[in-house]
Enzyme design. Structure first.
Site, PDB file in Angstrom:
ATOM      1  N   CYS A 115     -14.775 -27.051 -11.043  1.00 25.04           N
ATOM      2  CA  CYS A 115     -15.747 -26.147 -10.422  1.00 25.04           C
ATOM      3  C   CYS A 115     -15.078 -24.783 -10.263  1.00 25.04           C
ATOM      4  CB  CYS A 115     -16.131 -26.693  -9.050  1.00 25.04           C
ATOM      5  SG  CYS A 115     -14.686 -26.805  -7.965  1.00 25.04           S
ATOM      6  N   HIS A 129      -7.185 -32.012  -5.229  1.00 22.64           N
ATOM      7  CA  HIS A 129      -6.841 -33.429  -5.168  1.00 22.64           C
ATOM      8  C   HIS A 129      -6.821 -34.056  -6.562  1.00 22.64           C
ATOM      9  CE1 HIS A 129      -8.221 -33.518  -0.694  1.00 22.64           C
ATOM     10  NE2 HIS A 129      -6.940 -33.209  -0.817  1.00 22.64           N
ATOM     11  N   HIS A 139      -8.952 -26.675  -0.075  1.00 23.40           N
ATOM     12  CA  HIS A 139      -9.739 -27.392   0.943  1.00 23.40           C
ATOM     13  C   HIS A 139      -9.818 -26.638   2.264  1.00 23.40           C
ATOM     14  CE1 HIS A 139      -7.750 -30.089  -1.934  1.00 23.40           C
ATOM     15  NE2 HIS A 139      -8.987 -30.494  -2.098  1.00 23.40           N
ATOM     16  N   HIS A 183      -9.796 -36.053   6.211  1.00 22.97           N
ATOM     17  CA  HIS A 183      -9.807 -35.232   4.991  1.00 22.97           C
ATOM     18  C   HIS A 183      -9.419 -33.803   5.371  1.00 22.97           C
ATOM     19  CE1 HIS A 183     -11.303 -32.962   1.543  1.00 22.97           C
ATOM     20  NE2 HIS A 183     -11.300 -34.098   0.857  1.00 22.97           N
ATOM     21  N   GLU A 188     -10.268 -30.889   4.335  1.00 20.13           N
ATOM     22  CA  GLU A 188     -11.352 -29.919   4.555  1.00 20.13           C
ATOM     23  C   GLU A 188     -11.968 -30.109   5.944  1.00 20.13           C
ATOM     24  OE1 GLU A 188     -14.507 -29.759   1.563  1.00 20.13           O
ATOM     25  OE2 GLU A 188     -15.868 -29.025   3.124  1.00 20.13           O
ATOM     26  N   CYS A 215     -21.709 -28.498  -1.817  1.00 19.00           N
ATOM     27  CA  CYS A 215     -21.702 -27.352  -2.729  1.00 19.00           C
ATOM     28  C   CYS A 215     -22.432 -27.652  -4.037  1.00 19.00           C
ATOM     29  CB  CYS A 215     -20.262 -26.912  -3.004  1.00 19.00           C
ATOM     30  SG  CYS A 215     -19.422 -28.021  -4.120  1.00 19.00           S
ATOM     31  N   SER A 268      -9.627 -37.749  -4.108  1.00 16.33           N
ATOM     32  CA  SER A 268     -10.628 -36.718  -4.403  1.00 16.33           C
ATOM     33  C   SER A 268     -11.993 -37.199  -3.935  1.00 16.33           C
ATOM     34  CB  SER A 268     -10.644 -36.430  -5.914  1.00 16.33           C
ATOM     35  OG  SER A 268     -11.783 -35.676  -6.249  1.00 16.33           O
ATOM     36  N   SER A 269     -12.440 -36.651  -2.822  1.00 17.46           N
ATOM     37  CA  SER A 269     -13.696 -37.094  -2.219  1.00 17.46           C
ATOM     38  C   SER A 269     -14.847 -37.015  -3.226  1.00 17.46           C
ATOM     39  CB  SER A 269     -13.994 -36.224  -0.992  1.00 17.46           C
ATOM     40  OG  SER A 269     -15.301 -36.401  -0.556  1.00 17.46           O
ATOM     41  N   ASN A 270     -14.972 -35.884  -3.892  1.00  8.59           N
ATOM     42  CA  ASN A 270     -16.133 -35.732  -4.774  1.00  8.59           C
ATOM     43  C   ASN A 270     -16.081 -36.704  -5.943  1.00  8.59           C
ATOM     44  OD1 ASN A 270     -15.615 -34.051  -7.503  1.00  8.59           O
ATOM     45  ND2 ASN A 270     -14.146 -33.407  -5.948  1.00  8.59           N
TER      46      ASN A 270
HETATM   47  C1  2E6 Z   1     -11.873 -27.968  -2.124  1.00  6.47           C
HETATM   48  C2  2E6 Z   1     -13.004 -28.292  -1.439  1.00  6.47           C
HETATM   49  C3  2E6 Z   1     -13.847 -29.152  -2.020  1.00  6.47           C
HETATM   50  O1  2E6 Z   1     -11.382 -34.360  -1.995  1.00  6.47           O
HETATM   51  P1  2E6 Z   1     -12.254 -33.237  -2.482  1.00  6.47           P
HETATM   52  O2  2E6 Z   1     -13.348 -33.672  -3.379  1.00  6.47           O
HETATM   53  O3  2E6 Z   1     -12.756 -32.407  -1.332  1.00  6.47           O
HETATM   54  O4  2E6 Z   1     -11.306 -32.232  -3.258  1.00  6.47           O
HETATM   55  P2  2E6 Z   1     -10.930 -32.048  -4.786  1.00  6.47           P
HETATM   56  O5  2E6 Z   1      -9.719 -31.210  -4.811  1.00  6.47           O
HETATM   57  O6  2E6 Z   1     -10.921 -33.307  -5.539  1.00  6.47           O
HETATM   58  O7  2E6 Z   1     -12.177 -31.226  -5.328  1.00  6.47           O
HETATM   59  C4  2E6 Z   1     -12.328 -29.871  -5.236  1.00  6.47           C
HETATM   60  C5  2E6 Z   1     -12.532 -29.340  -3.887  1.00  6.47           C
HETATM   61  C6  2E6 Z   1     -11.632 -28.491  -3.354  1.00  6.47           C
HETATM   62  N1  2E6 Z   1     -13.609 -29.663  -3.218  1.00  6.47           N
HETATM   63 FE1  F3S Z   2     -15.340 -26.873  -5.830  1.00 11.26          FE
HETATM   64 FE2  F3S Z   2     -15.546 -25.276  -3.766  1.00 11.26          FE
HETATM   65 FE3  F3S Z   2     -17.312 -27.148  -4.226  1.00 11.26          FE
HETATM   66  S1  F3S Z   2     -13.662 -26.144  -4.600  1.00 11.26           S
HETATM   67  S2  F3S Z   2     -16.189 -28.785  -5.199  1.00 11.26           S
HETATM   68  S3  F3S Z   2     -16.947 -25.365  -5.478  1.00 11.26           S
HETATM   69  S4  F3S Z   2     -16.576 -26.467  -2.254  1.00 11.26           S
END
Ligand code: 2E6
Ligand code: F3S
Length: 339
Positions: A18, A47, A80, A130, A132, A200, A228-230
């Site tokens: 992203c 992550h 995060h 987490h 964040e 997001c 990685s939450s997502n």
């Molecule tokens: C920062 C915020 C949200 O564990 P999570 O899914 O939050 O984080 P990443 O690093 O796997 O994904 C990107 C991200 C960064 N998402």
């Molecule tokens: Fe990526 Fe920001 Fe969403 S790091 S997963 S666009 S909150």
């Protein structure tokens, strides 16, 4: 090309990096180029194991807390986000900070600050522990309660049921979050919504794409790390949307041959912190086993980009380096037919 066996891969799009991850990873790379190694990074910049290992190889030093960074050294805060207490701790050690917090996380921080200033009880839907969630909750610790799941809604107590707002972590399951909100609203009918979506665009888009392909798949592979939450949410979404099985893997070497027994259609996707090279390796693994027919299932096109963290931009500009940066190539190297 269609396989005579009918075996095929449905490849989700959007998937992978992203805008916030792209920016954070490039920030560490540019910092290493510009200031030289070591560059300290508080927590994993994103992550993903592969990303962290690759940056470590280039000279990034990942630490858990700012007290592990030498006085006066340079430290990058991860995508995060961090609480004000972390900024204060860094200032006390005279650290030079580069804040790679995703702007969409910063937006949620600002919501927490604003609603706390108006003395709301703030229900932060997200996973306790987490990074964040720690960062967002730390903006207003006296006003924020964390709600971990729909079942957790019964545990919430507020001072004034007429003055309650919910906000959320950016990388949750959209459906589960709505369930949590419904349960909270049963208890607090005037519960206020955040001013705009906190989950997001990237999280939402990756879930929509997986939902579309999962009903046609006996197996969905999600590339992404365990923390990685997502990415973890994508496995849940695939299963809820009708995939017979779904597994998260960090890399192709973790594939288990037995997962493919009796499988005609394999769905493939990746989390927002996952470089495309790891997806390409999975596609190559599948192609070697007869799944060379790859059809892309696209549900959205993404073109959002964020500029680099301001501290870094300023130093690059002062040194005469153009702050503009190329978009990271995130396309598969295999030939893919859109469906
Ligand atoms: C920062 C915020 C949200 O564990 P999570 O899914 O939050 O984080 P990443 O690093 O796997 O994904 C990107 C991200 C960064 N998402
Ligand atoms: Fe990526 Fe920001 Fe969403 S790091 S997963 S666009 S909150």
């Amino acid at each position: 090309m269609t396989s005579p066996t009918g075996k095929r891969v449905l490849l989700a799009a959007p998937r992978g990096y992203c805008a916030g991850v792209d920016r954070a990873v490039i920030a560490v790379e540019k910092a290493l180029e510009h200031y030289g190694a070591p560059v300290y990074v508080r927590k994993e910049i994103v992550h993903n194991k592969y990303v962290v290992e690759s940056l470590s190889d280039k000279g990034a030093v990942f630490v858990n807390e700012t007290d592990e960074v030498p006085e006066g050294a340079r430290v990058v805060f991860s995508a995060h986000g961090v609480s004000p207490a972390v900024h204060e701790a860094a200032a006390e050690r005279n650290l030079q900070t580069i804040d790679a917090t995703c702007p969409l996380v910063t937006k949620v921080h600002k919501e927490a600050v604003r609603f706390a200033a108006d003395d709301y009880d703030i229900l932060l839907i997200g996973h306790e522990g987490h990074e964040e969630v720690e960062g967002t909750a730390g903006e207003a610790p006296d006003h924020v309660q964390i709600v971990n799941s729909p079942d957790d809604a019964v545990n919430v107590t507020v001072r004034d049921p007429e003055k309650v707002v919910w906000i959320s972590q950016t990388t949750l399951s959209v459906d589960e979050t709505m369930e949590t909100v419904d349960r909270l609203r049963e208890r607090f009918p005037t519960l206020q919504n955040p001013p705009s979506d906190d989950i997001c665009y990237a999280t939402q888009n990756r879930q929509v794409a997986v939902k579309k392909l999962a009903p046609e798949c006996e197996l969905v592979i999600v590339v992404g790390s365990a923390n990685s939450s997502n990415s973890v949410r994508l496995v849940e979404v695939a299963l809820n949307a009708g995939a017979d099985a779904s597994y998260r893997i960090d890399r192709a070497q973790e594939m288990d041959e037995s997962w493919l027994d009796g499988v005609t259609t394999v769905g493939v996707t990746s989390g927002a912190s996952v470089p495309e090279i790891l997806v390409n390796d999975v596609l190559a693994y599948l192609a070697e086993r007869g799944y060379g027919d790859v059809q892309e299932v696209r549900t959205a096109t993404e073109d959002l980009m964020f500029s680099l963290p301001k501290e870094l931009r300023a130093d690059l500009k002062a040194a005469g380096n153009a702050p503009a940066r190329p978009r990271r190539e995130n396309r598969t190297s295999l030939s893919v037919e859109p469906v």
